[in-house]
Design a protein around this motif. Sequence first.
Motif, short mmCIF file in Angstrom:
data_model
loop_
_atom_site.label_atom_id
_atom_site.label_comp_id
_atom_site.label_asym_id
_atom_site.label_seq_id
_atom_site.Cartn_x
_atom_site.Cartn_y
_atom_site.Cartn_z
N ILE A 113 0.84 -1.20 0.00
CA ILE A 113 0.00 0.00 0.00
C ILE A 113 0.88 1.25 0.00
CG2 ILE A 113 -1.54 1.40 1.46
CD1 ILE A 113 -2.99 -1.22 2.17
N ALA A 114 1.89 1.27 0.86
CA ALA A 114 2.80 2.40 0.91
C ALA A 114 3.63 2.49 -0.36
CB ALA A 114 3.72 2.27 2.12
N LEU A 115 4.06 1.33 -0.87
CA LEU A 115 4.92 1.28 -2.04
C LEU A 115 4.24 1.85 -3.28
CD1 LEU A 115 7.78 0.18 -2.73
CD2 LEU A 115 6.68 -1.95 -3.44
N THR A 116 2.96 1.59 -3.42
CA THR A 116 2.22 2.01 -4.61
C THR A 116 1.43 3.31 -4.40
OG1 THR A 116 0.40 0.53 -3.97
CG2 THR A 116 2.01 -0.30 -5.56
N GLY A 117 1.60 3.97 -3.26
CA GLY A 117 0.98 5.26 -3.02
C GLY A 117 -0.52 5.20 -2.82
N LEU A 118 -1.02 4.12 -2.25
CA LEU A 118 -2.46 3.97 -2.05
C LEU A 118 -2.95 4.51 -0.70
CD1 LEU A 118 -3.00 0.37 -3.49
CD2 LEU A 118 -4.13 2.45 -4.30
N THR A 119 -2.04 4.91 0.16
CA THR A 119 -2.39 5.31 1.52
C THR A 119 -3.49 6.38 1.59
OG1 THR A 119 -0.15 4.75 2.25
CG2 THR A 119 -1.46 6.14 3.72
N PRO A 120 -3.44 7.43 0.74
CA PRO A 120 -4.49 8.47 0.85
C PRO A 120 -5.91 7.96 0.55
CG PRO A 120 -2.62 9.28 -0.44
CD PRO A 120 -2.42 7.80 -0.27
N GLU A 121 -6.03 6.84 -0.16
CA GLU A 121 -7.35 6.34 -0.57
C GLU A 121 -7.76 5.08 0.18
OE1 GLU A 121 -9.09 8.05 -3.21
OE2 GLU A 121 -7.52 9.47 -2.64
N ILE A 122 -7.02 4.75 1.24
CA ILE A 122 -7.18 3.45 1.88
C ILE A 122 -8.58 3.24 2.47
CG2 ILE A 122 -6.36 4.16 4.16
CD1 ILE A 122 -5.54 0.90 2.27
N HIS A 123 -9.29 4.32 2.77
CA HIS A 123 -10.62 4.21 3.39
C HIS A 123 -11.73 3.96 2.36
CE1 HIS A 123 -10.20 8.34 2.02
NE2 HIS A 123 -11.51 8.44 2.01
N LYS A 125 -13.77 2.18 -1.00
CA LYS A 125 -13.97 0.96 -1.77
C LYS A 125 -13.35 1.14 -3.16
CE LYS A 125 -18.17 -0.87 0.38
NZ LYS A 125 -19.55 -1.36 0.14
N ILE A 126 -12.98 0.04 -3.78
CA ILE A 126 -12.31 0.10 -5.08
C ILE A 126 -13.21 0.77 -6.12
CG2 ILE A 126 -11.37 -1.30 -6.97
CD1 ILE A 126 -10.40 -3.28 -4.82
N GLY A 127 -14.50 0.55 -6.03
CA GLY A 127 -15.44 1.16 -6.97
C GLY A 127 -15.49 2.67 -6.88
N GLN A 128 -14.99 3.24 -5.78
CA GLN A 128 -14.99 4.70 -5.60
C GLN A 128 -13.70 5.34 -6.12
OE1 GLN A 128 -15.73 4.27 -1.26
NE2 GLN A 128 -17.38 5.76 -1.60
N LEU A 129 -12.74 4.52 -6.53
CA LEU A 129 -11.42 5.02 -6.92
C LEU A 129 -11.41 5.49 -8.37
CD1 LEU A 129 -9.15 2.22 -5.40
CD2 LEU A 129 -9.70 4.43 -4.38
N SER A 130 -10.52 6.44 -8.65
CA SER A 130 -10.27 6.84 -10.03
C SER A 130 -9.59 5.69 -10.77
CB SER A 130 -9.37 8.07 -10.07
OG SER A 130 -8.06 7.74 -9.60
N LYS A 131 -9.55 5.81 -12.10
CA LYS A 131 -8.92 4.77 -12.91
C LYS A 131 -7.45 4.60 -12.54
CE LYS A 131 -8.41 3.20 -17.68
NZ LYS A 131 -8.65 3.49 -19.10
N GLY A 132 -6.78 5.73 -12.27
CA GLY A 132 -5.37 5.67 -11.90
C GLY A 132 -5.14 4.91 -10.61
N TYR A 133 -5.99 5.15 -9.61
CA TYR A 133 -5.82 4.46 -8.33
C TYR A 133 -6.22 2.98 -8.44
CZ TYR A 133 -4.28 8.27 -5.36
OH TYR A 133 -3.51 9.25 -4.77
N ARG A 134 -7.18 2.70 -9.30
CA ARG A 134 -7.50 1.28 -9.52
C ARG A 134 -6.29 0.56 -10.12
NH1 ARG A 134 -13.76 1.01 -11.85
NH2 ARG A 134 -14.64 2.52 -10.39
N GLN A 135 -5.57 1.27 -11.00
CA GLN A 135 -4.37 0.69 -11.60
C GLN A 135 -3.32 0.41 -10.52
OE1 GLN A 135 -4.70 -0.29 -14.48
NE2 GLN A 135 -2.80 -0.36 -15.64
N ARG A 136 -3.25 1.30 -9.53
CA ARG A 136 -2.32 1.11 -8.42
C ARG A 136 -2.69 -0.13 -7.59
NH1 ARG A 136 0.23 6.28 -6.16
NH2 ARG A 136 0.12 7.78 -7.85
#
Length: 297
Positions: A113-123, A125-136
């Motif tokens: 999670i830290a390695l791929t920069g997902l920490t800001p979006e950790i709270h 659901k995947i369906g709420q993420l932008s395409k870029g964060y889904r790629q992460r």
Amino acid sequence: MSIEVHNVSKFYGNQKALNNVSFKVKQPEIVGFLGPNGAGKSTMMKILTTYIKPSSGETKVNGYSSEQLQDIQKSVGYLPEHNPLYLDMYIKEYLSFNADIYKVNKSRINEVIALTGLTPEIHKKIGQLSKGYRQRVGLATALLHDPEVLILDEPTTGLDPNQLIEIRNLIKSIGKTKTVFLSTHIMQEVEAMCDRVIIINKGEIVADKTLKDLRDEKEQVVIVEFDYRVEDAFLLKLPKASKVINTYDFVYEITFKTSEDMRSYVFDFAHDNQLKILQLNQKNASLESLFRELTSN
């Protein structure tokens, strides 16, 4: 060798997707796998990850033959072009689900999670993420079991410029100790990340070069427009001229096998042959021009 491909062909019915493809990738190395749509990139990646079998030929990944499915799957991280995700799961929940499949210690989840920069979006659901964060999330999943080989199909798709730089740096960092085999349509990404490029067209390998060799190749292109048409063979008499393309009307692209600025030679040639020059420019031969040259037919 981390990846070995020997005379691999693949048919879908009567359609040949791959034709006698062979190459090797060592560790550590980041290799860009380029080709136009339908060239066979995704098919090759699916074969390497054991998702599909070749019609003929052999592959090895980390020394395991294509028959050793589980051994390959344990040692490969795969991010497919169409990133499959459970959209109703939270990020951590989804990674925990995959950690159970790989039998990975749950402490690894926070690391990726830290390695791929997902920490800001950790709270979320995947369906709420932008395409870029889904790629992460897909990239985090591919890294979860700390594989020796990463196979990434269009890994920078959907990323904004800032995310793109972060993921690029991540892939470069991973490539210092692991094998990364990635496909992309973005030439700048290949030049920024990769040690080597393999170009495939119509199911066949048409180029296999290191980026260092591409940069060191002493080649340039001079664009010249005359006041009337000139035979290509006539222009090929210029010193160190290797290729002439009449792009349109009286405009020519002349490729020279030298790093020396050849515009003065073209100017003298025009003067000696009573030609008027309407424009005279120089451009560097690049990976993009090589790609266009090898895949335009």
